[in-house]
Design a protein around this motif. Structure first.
Motif, PDB file in Angstrom:
ATOM      1  N   THR A   1       9.986 -12.230   2.186  1.00 39.59           N
ATOM      2  CA  THR A   1      10.872 -11.301   2.899  1.00 39.59           C
ATOM      3  C   THR A   1      10.100 -10.025   3.191  1.00 39.59           C
ATOM      4  O   THR A   1       9.411  -9.496   2.315  1.00 39.59           O
ATOM      5  CB  THR A   1      12.123 -10.974   2.062  1.00 39.59           C
ATOM      6  N   ARG A   2      10.221  -9.544   4.415  1.00 40.02           N
ATOM      7  CA  ARG A   2       9.479  -8.342   4.830  1.00 40.02           C
ATOM      8  C   ARG A   2      10.338  -7.082   4.703  1.00 40.02           C
ATOM      9  O   ARG A   2      11.540  -7.110   4.950  1.00 40.02           O
ATOM     10  CB  ARG A   2       9.027  -8.494   6.271  1.00 40.02           C
ATOM     11  N   PHE A   3       9.684  -5.989   4.336  1.00 40.04           N
ATOM     12  CA  PHE A   3      10.338  -4.690   4.191  1.00 40.04           C
ATOM     13  C   PHE A   3       9.478  -3.616   4.859  1.00 40.04           C
ATOM     14  O   PHE A   3       8.281  -3.818   5.076  1.00 40.04           O
ATOM     15  CB  PHE A   3      10.511  -4.343   2.703  1.00 40.04           C
ATOM     16  N   ASP A   4      10.118  -2.474   5.155  1.00 37.55           N
ATOM     17  CA  ASP A   4       9.341  -1.363   5.722  1.00 37.55           C
ATOM     18  C   ASP A   4       9.061  -0.276   4.690  1.00 37.55           C
ATOM     19  O   ASP A   4       8.359   0.696   4.974  1.00 37.55           O
ATOM     20  CB  ASP A   4      10.044  -0.767   6.952  1.00 37.55           C
TER      21      ASP A   4
ATOM     22  N   SER B   1       4.000   0.546  -1.881  1.00 36.87           N
ATOM     23  CA  SER B   1       3.180  -0.658  -1.678  1.00 36.87           C
ATOM     24  C   SER B   1       3.472  -1.322  -0.343  1.00 36.87           C
ATOM     25  O   SER B   1       2.602  -1.963   0.247  1.00 36.87           O
ATOM     26  CB  SER B   1       3.417  -1.652  -2.822  1.00 36.87           C
ATOM     27  N   ASN B   2       4.701  -1.193   0.142  1.00 40.91           N
ATOM     28  CA  ASN B   2       5.046  -1.707   1.471  1.00 40.91           C
ATOM     29  C   ASN B   2       4.443  -0.837   2.559  1.00 40.91           C
ATOM     30  O   ASN B   2       3.903  -1.342   3.550  1.00 40.91           O
ATOM     31  CB  ASN B   2       6.567  -1.763   1.631  1.00 40.91           C
ATOM     32  N   ILE B   3       4.537   0.470   2.368  1.00 42.78           N
ATOM     33  CA  ILE B   3       4.085   1.403   3.398  1.00 42.78           C
ATOM     34  C   ILE B   3       2.560   1.383   3.539  1.00 42.78           C
ATOM     35  O   ILE B   3       2.022   1.410   4.660  1.00 42.78           O
ATOM     36  CB  ILE B   3       4.589   2.835   3.082  1.00 42.78           C
TER      37      ILE B   3
ATOM     38  N   ILE C   1       1.117  -4.736  -0.314  1.00 42.13           N
ATOM     39  CA  ILE C   1       1.873  -5.986  -0.492  1.00 42.13           C
ATOM     40  C   ILE C   1       1.335  -7.069   0.435  1.00 42.13           C
ATOM     41  O   ILE C   1       1.162  -8.224   0.029  1.00 42.13           O
ATOM     42  CB  ILE C   1       3.378  -5.744  -0.261  1.00 42.13           C
ATOM     43  N   GLU C   2       1.051  -6.712   1.692  1.00 46.75           N
ATOM     44  CA  GLU C   2       0.536  -7.709   2.632  1.00 46.75           C
ATOM     45  C   GLU C   2      -0.815  -8.252   2.181  1.00 46.75           C
ATOM     46  O   GLU C   2      -1.105  -9.442   2.345  1.00 46.75           O
ATOM     47  CB  GLU C   2       0.435  -7.115   4.036  1.00 46.75           C
TER      48      GLU C   2
END
Length: 267
Positions: free
Chosen positions: A177-180, A249-251, A255-256
């Motif tokens: 699942t992707r987040f911003d 970590s998303n920003i 994570i990617e």
């Protein structure tokens, strides 16, 4: 194609039933309404009070998601509807047998036992796991476990062929699942659930078209199975404490990078 759903009684399960019914009309819905037994020890009472006073975001996120779906989907789609205390009840078996489905769809019930698994629909019995198998299995909530244990890159969903284990069936498809990085805990849970519903619907379309994927989880990795009895005050504190790191970590793209080593099964 005749379809029967075996689902839990959450508003998110009612939403799933409605979404599936738009693409694939449902013939029967069996809803498991579990009785919750609460043995309140002094330790549990202390934990509950502490959580209510200092960790209210956890309860708000779950009940907020339920309210979100309750508002959008107040009723079940038109189909034969049966409510049972246990999905393995005889009445659940009888209605399933009466309909003779081509496909059985499972989500949110307790462990399905041998008698119910004895059904052999022409397509099969699918199960939705709101976690990324085989990396993260069990409960009570794999998204929360991922954040609490800093395994942010393993938040995702799985559709599998059901077996007698806990989230161990052969995989049809998995996705992260992707987040911003701007989401509240409530928004994180809604994103995961929306993704789960979408992935399940796409997987149903795939198997309905005769495209069958069965990937043995053991061929990917062993993974970790979490249990509800392990989810205590310490883990809940870690969940809230790690939210800022999850967002960062998303920003910053960390994570990617970590997801490059994760094997998923495409639809």
């Amino acid at each position: 194609m005749k379809i029967v759903l075996w689902i839990g009684d959450g508003a998110n399960h009612k939403a799933l039933a409605n979404k599936i019914n738009v693409a694939f009309p449902i013939d029967g819905i069996i809803v498991e309404t579990k009785k919750r037994s609460h043995k309140l020890t002094l330790t549990k009472l202390f934990d509950k009070i502490t959580e209510k006073l200092f960790l209210p975001a956890i309860a708000r996120s779950w009940w907020g998601m339920q309210q979100y779906y309750s508002n959008k989907f107040p009723v079940y789609p038109p189909a034969k509807l049966l409510q049972v205390e246990n999905i393995n009840d005889q009445t659940a078996y009888d209605l399933t047998q009466e309909i003779t489905p081509d496909l059985i769809i499972v989500s949110g019930t307790r462990l399905v036992k041998e008698k119910m698994l004895s059904f052999k629909p022409t397509i099969g019995i699918l199960n939705l796991h709101t976690g990324l198998s085989p990396y993260i299995k069990g409960g009570p909530n794999c998204t929360n476990w991922c954040i609490a244990t800093k395994q942010f890159h393993l938040i995702g969903n799985t559709v599998m062929w059901i077996d007698q284990g806990i989230d161990t069936g052969n995989i049809v498809t998995t996705e992260c699942t992707r987040f911003d990085g701007k989401e509240s805990l409530l928004e994180i849970h809604i994103k995961v659930m929306e993704h789960a519903h979408d992935l399940y619907t796409r997987a149903i379309k795939k198997v309905a078209e005769g495209k069958r994927t069965e990937v043995d989880q053991k061929g990917i990795t062993e993974g970790i199975t979490y249990y509800s009895k392990q989810w205590g005050l310490k883990e809940k504190i870690n969940l809230i404490r790690n939210l800022n790191q999850f967002r960062k970590s998303n920003i910053n793209g960390e994570i990617e990078k970590l997801r490059r080593a994760v094997k998923t099964i495409g639809i």
